[in-house]
Motif scaffolding. Structure first.
Motif, PDB file in Angstrom:
ATOM      1  N   GLY A  25     -20.869 -14.213 -48.305  1.00 16.50           N
ATOM      2  CA  GLY A  25     -20.090 -15.234 -47.612  1.00 16.50           C
ATOM      3  C   GLY A  25     -18.861 -14.662 -46.935  1.00 16.50           C
ATOM      4  O   GLY A  25     -18.594 -14.941 -45.751  1.00 16.50           O
ATOM      5  N   SER A  26     -18.105 -13.871 -47.666  1.00 12.54           N
ATOM      6  CA  SER A  26     -16.896 -13.298 -47.074  1.00 12.54           C
ATOM      7  C   SER A  26     -17.241 -12.280 -45.989  1.00 12.54           C
ATOM      8  O   SER A  26     -16.516 -12.155 -44.997  1.00 12.54           O
ATOM      9  CB  SER A  26     -16.039 -12.651 -48.163  1.00 12.54           C
ATOM     10  N   THR A  27     -18.351 -11.557 -46.139  1.00  6.87           N
ATOM     11  CA  THR A  27     -18.746 -10.563 -45.143  1.00  6.87           C
ATOM     12  C   THR A  27     -19.129 -11.227 -43.821  1.00  6.87           C
ATOM     13  O   THR A  27     -18.832 -10.701 -42.741  1.00  6.87           O
ATOM     14  CB  THR A  27     -19.921  -9.720 -45.666  1.00  6.87           C
ATOM     15  N   MET A  28     -19.771 -12.386 -43.902  1.00  2.00           N
ATOM     16  CA  MET A  28     -20.119 -13.110 -42.684  1.00  2.00           C
ATOM     17  C   MET A  28     -18.891 -13.374 -41.833  1.00  2.00           C
ATOM     18  O   MET A  28     -18.862 -13.073 -40.628  1.00  2.00           O
ATOM     19  CB  MET A  28     -20.786 -14.442 -43.042  1.00  2.00           C
ATOM     20  N   ALA A  29     -17.865 -13.946 -42.458  1.00  2.83           N
ATOM     21  CA  ALA A  29     -16.646 -14.268 -41.717  1.00  2.83           C
ATOM     22  C   ALA A  29     -15.938 -12.999 -41.259  1.00  2.83           C
ATOM     23  O   ALA A  29     -15.385 -12.949 -40.148  1.00  2.83           O
ATOM     24  CB  ALA A  29     -15.721 -15.113 -42.593  1.00  2.83           C
ATOM     25  N   LEU A  30     -15.962 -11.964 -42.079  1.00  2.00           N
ATOM     26  CA  LEU A  30     -15.265 -10.722 -41.763  1.00  2.00           C
ATOM     27  C   LEU A  30     -15.884 -10.018 -40.559  1.00  2.00           C
ATOM     28  O   LEU A  30     -15.173  -9.528 -39.672  1.00  2.00           O
ATOM     29  CB  LEU A  30     -15.287  -9.795 -42.974  1.00  2.00           C
ATOM     30  N   LEU A  31     -17.210  -9.977 -40.493  1.00  2.00           N
ATOM     31  CA  LEU A  31     -17.875  -9.277 -39.390  1.00  2.00           C
ATOM     32  C   LEU A  31     -17.526  -9.907 -38.046  1.00  2.00           C
ATOM     33  O   LEU A  31     -17.166  -9.205 -37.090  1.00  2.00           O
ATOM     34  CB  LEU A  31     -19.391  -9.291 -39.597  1.00  2.00           C
ATOM     35  N   ASP A  32     -17.619 -11.228 -37.976  1.00  8.24           N
ATOM     36  CA  ASP A  32     -17.316 -11.893 -36.708  1.00  8.24           C
ATOM     37  C   ASP A  32     -15.852 -11.710 -36.327  1.00  8.24           C
ATOM     38  O   ASP A  32     -15.515 -11.518 -35.151  1.00  8.24           O
ATOM     39  CB  ASP A  32     -17.649 -13.381 -36.792  1.00  8.24           C
ATOM     40  N   ALA A  33     -14.942 -11.762 -37.319  1.00  9.95           N
ATOM     41  CA  ALA A  33     -13.520 -11.649 -37.024  1.00  9.95           C
ATOM     42  C   ALA A  33     -13.149 -10.252 -36.540  1.00  9.95           C
ATOM     43  O   ALA A  33     -12.305 -10.100 -35.652  1.00  9.95           O
ATOM     44  CB  ALA A  33     -12.699 -12.021 -38.263  1.00  9.95           C
ATOM     45  N   THR A  34     -13.771  -9.203 -37.112  1.00  8.57           N
ATOM     46  CA  THR A  34     -13.373  -7.837 -36.784  1.00  8.57           C
ATOM     47  C   THR A  34     -14.013  -7.319 -35.509  1.00  8.57           C
ATOM     48  O   THR A  34     -13.478  -6.401 -34.884  1.00  8.57           O
ATOM     49  CB  THR A  34     -13.734  -6.884 -37.939  1.00  8.57           C
ATOM     50  N   VAL A  35     -15.118  -7.888 -35.097  1.00 10.65           N
ATOM     51  CA  VAL A  35     -15.866  -7.322 -33.973  1.00 10.65           C
ATOM     52  C   VAL A  35     -15.589  -8.050 -32.665  1.00 10.65           C
ATOM     53  O   VAL A  35     -15.768  -7.477 -31.586  1.00 10.65           O
ATOM     54  CB  VAL A  35     -17.379  -7.329 -34.285  1.00 10.65           C
ATOM     55  N   VAL A 178     -26.882 -15.290 -38.836  1.00 12.81           N
ATOM     56  CA  VAL A 178     -27.895 -16.270 -39.260  1.00 12.81           C
ATOM     57  C   VAL A 178     -28.734 -15.759 -40.432  1.00 12.81           C
ATOM     58  O   VAL A 178     -28.841 -16.443 -41.464  1.00 12.81           O
ATOM     59  CB  VAL A 178     -28.776 -16.680 -38.067  1.00 12.81           C
ATOM     60  N   PRO A 179     -29.364 -14.576 -40.361  1.00 14.42           N
ATOM     61  CA  PRO A 179     -30.118 -14.120 -41.538  1.00 14.42           C
ATOM     62  C   PRO A 179     -29.222 -13.869 -42.754  1.00 14.42           C
ATOM     63  O   PRO A 179     -29.653 -14.112 -43.889  1.00 14.42           O
ATOM     64  CB  PRO A 179     -30.786 -12.820 -41.057  1.00 14.42           C
ATOM     65  N   LEU A 180     -27.998 -13.400 -42.544  1.00 16.30           N
ATOM     66  CA  LEU A 180     -27.077 -13.235 -43.675  1.00 16.30           C
ATOM     67  C   LEU A 180     -26.804 -14.568 -44.348  1.00 16.30           C
ATOM     68  O   LEU A 180     -26.739 -14.667 -45.578  1.00 16.30           O
ATOM     69  CB  LEU A 180     -25.768 -12.603 -43.195  1.00 16.30           C
ATOM     70  N   SER A 181     -26.632 -15.612 -43.535  1.00 13.92           N
ATOM     71  CA  SER A 181     -26.334 -16.933 -44.098  1.00 13.92           C
ATOM     72  C   SER A 181     -27.524 -17.504 -44.863  1.00 13.92           C
ATOM     73  O   SER A 181     -27.346 -18.177 -45.878  1.00 13.92           O
ATOM     74  CB  SER A 181     -25.921 -17.898 -42.984  1.00 13.92           C
ATOM     75  N   VAL A 182     -28.734 -17.247 -44.386  1.00 15.89           N
ATOM     76  CA  VAL A 182     -29.926 -17.717 -45.096  1.00 15.89           C
ATOM     77  C   VAL A 182     -30.002 -17.078 -46.473  1.00 15.89           C
ATOM     78  O   VAL A 182     -30.267 -17.748 -47.483  1.00 15.89           O
ATOM     79  CB  VAL A 182     -31.192 -17.418 -44.283  1.00 15.89           C
TER      80      VAL A 182
END
Length: 502
Positions: A25-35, A178-182
């Motif tokens: 969960g935290s990685t999902m938000a982190l990836l979008d924020a950092t990239v 999307v696949p990470l969230s699934v």
């Protein structure tokens, strides 16, 4: 599964499943924020967007996240931490999908704002689930594992994101969610126990949250669109927000918490520090590509030393801050960061990474290491233990709001034109004006810390921070509310709840 809350051990299969869900969960938000910053030049070219649209691409997310993150944490305490976490995961994934298929920049901006809403539900829940689920003897270890794995995600994020931007395209930065969230959703629903806090009473301060969002939106629009009327309306809305919170019995942002001089001073330092960070990383990602000629992967990787230094040294910095007090770390840290940013003024066309970029990133990273962990510890030590989670949430929201306003204000203050990011000469000129401004704000933060803080905060009640390892660049880590026990029975009054209480 509520009966398992507060009893899970880290060495068990159940504990590993909980950690997997929260890390995903935290990685999902982190990836979008950092990239996203790294992807901005590509987004601008593909969608024919001007600089203002790129500012909103960043700020749309930060606006809703900063405004609603306190409400998101309170919803989890009241209605179930796993439930709100799951809602946040689904919301964030759908918004990310919309980002990935956006046909124009207007849809992308709306999708980013929706992403921020999902992030406000998801981000507080990740750490709160660990606090509520694990046995008291294992919580510190669980938080350490969560933080360490999150740091690994932060370290590989620039590589993955840069490769995606340069390869399949920037849209895949969002579609990868999307696949990470699934996977995250499947693990959370099957293996994470539910928990909530029965002692939450009163009503949610939804009007306060919406009014706070309106303030940020109007001020941000006023700065980006150079609209004095919007800025004036934002200031008026800000006055209304303060008056509303002072009159409300259960405010989202309790004014009484600012009676602590140390809490107020630390948040002022936070505003200065994260305004500088927000503006610096927004502009530097473009500078490295438009002016220095780096690829997206190269630009993302160039910023990696700051993450690695924070990952490896934050724990020691936090321990040092506890021994010597906040004054020195919160003064020296911003000074080092200002020096690191100033070194980036050497980065121009054909800049060498080892000679020009790396030294600046190392000095900046050392400054961030020096100040971030002590900053969190000082925020928590400035209030009683029962308000540690609220204090951390306010500090986190303040940092995100500061970054939001910096991204909006710097192009205006430097006279950066709408097409400046496409021209190496134009962007170089304004970048060399903006970086001293960021460094100046850091110097102001150092001055505030030196003049308002004592060498030790021993006179204040101390709440021991659990999240000692931090690699995010947009805000200090959130700390879960400690006093809230997991319960097995639902609240007797389903309509009760509170975002914050005096």
């Amino acid at each position: 599964m509520e009966r398992d809350a507060g009893t899970v051990r880290t060495g068990t299969a159940a504990g590993r499943w909980v950690l997997l869900a929260t890390v995903l969960g935290s990685t999902m938000a982190l990836l979008d924020a950092t990239v996203v910053n790294v992807a901005l030049p590509h987004i601008g070219r593909d969608l024919d967007a001007d600089l203002a649209a790129l500012q909103w691409t960043v700020n749309g997310y930060m606006l809703t996240l900063a405004a609603l993150i306190l409400l998101g944490g309170a919803l989890g305490d009241r209605y179930g931490r796993r439930r709100i976490f799951v809602v946040g995961v689904v919301w964030f994934a759908l918004a990310s999908l919309l980002c990935g298929v956006a046909p124009d920049v207007e849809v992308l901006i709306v999708a980013r704002a929706l992403q921020g809403v999902g992030g406000a539900l998801l981000t507080p829940g990740s750490l709160a689930l660990i606090q509520a689920t694990f046995h008291p003897d294992d919580r510190a270890r669980a938080v350490g594992i969560w933080s360490g794995l999150g740091g690994v995600g932060a370290a590989i994020g620039p590589f993955v994101g840069g490769w995606l931007v340069d390869g399949p395209g920037w849209r895949w930065v969002f579609l990868l969610t999307v696949p990470l969230s699934v996977l995250c959703l499947t693990v959370a629903l099957r293996h994470v126990p539910e928990s909530r806090d029965v002692r939450r009473e009163g009503r949610f301060d939804v009007p306060g949250a919406l009014l706070g969002a309106l303030v940020l939106a109007l001020v941000t629009y006023g700065l980006i669109a150079v609209s004095p009327w919007a800025g004036a309306l934002g200031v008026a809305a800000g006055v209304g927000f303060v008056l509303w919170e002072r009159r409300r019995a259960e405010p989202m942002l309790p004014p009484a918490i600012f009676r602590s001089r140390l809490f107020t001073a630390t948040n002022l330092v936070t505003l200065c520090v994260y305004a500088a960070f927000g503006g610096f990383f927004f502009l530097t990602a473009v500078q490295l590509q438009t002016v220095a000629g780096y690829s997206a992967l190269g630009a993302g990787a160039a910023l990696l030393p700051t993450t690695l230094l924070m990952l490896s040294l934050s724990g020691r910095s936090g321990a040092l801050g506890e021994r010597i007090g906040p004054r020195i770390p919160l003064t020296v840290g911003p000074l080092l960061c200002a020096a690191g940013m100033s070194l980036m003024l050497r980065v121009g066309e054909g800049a060498s990474y080892t000679r020009d970029v790396l030294p600046a990133m190392v000095v900046l990273g050392l400054g961030m290491v020096t100040l971030v962990a002590p900053l969190t510890a000082t925020v928590l030590s400035s209030v009683d233990a029962g308000r540690a989670g609220l204090a951390s949430g306010i500090n986190n929201a303040a940092a995100r709001a500061a970054g939001l306003l910096a991204v909006a204000a710097l192009p205006l203050l430097t006279g950066m034109g709408p097409e400046a990011y496409r021209s190496a000469d134009q962007f170089q000129t304004t970048y060399r004006q903006a970086i001293p401004m960021c460094a100046g704000v850091l110097l102001l933060g150092a001055l505030i810390a030196w003049t308002t803080m004592r060498t030790t905060a021993a006179e204040e009640p101390v709440a021991e921070p659990e999240c000692r390892m931090h690699c995010g660049l947009s805000a200090p880590p959130l700390e879960p509310v400690r006093e809230s026990p997991p319960v097995t029975d639902p609240p007797s009054d389903p309509g009760a709840g509170s975002v914050g209480r005096d």
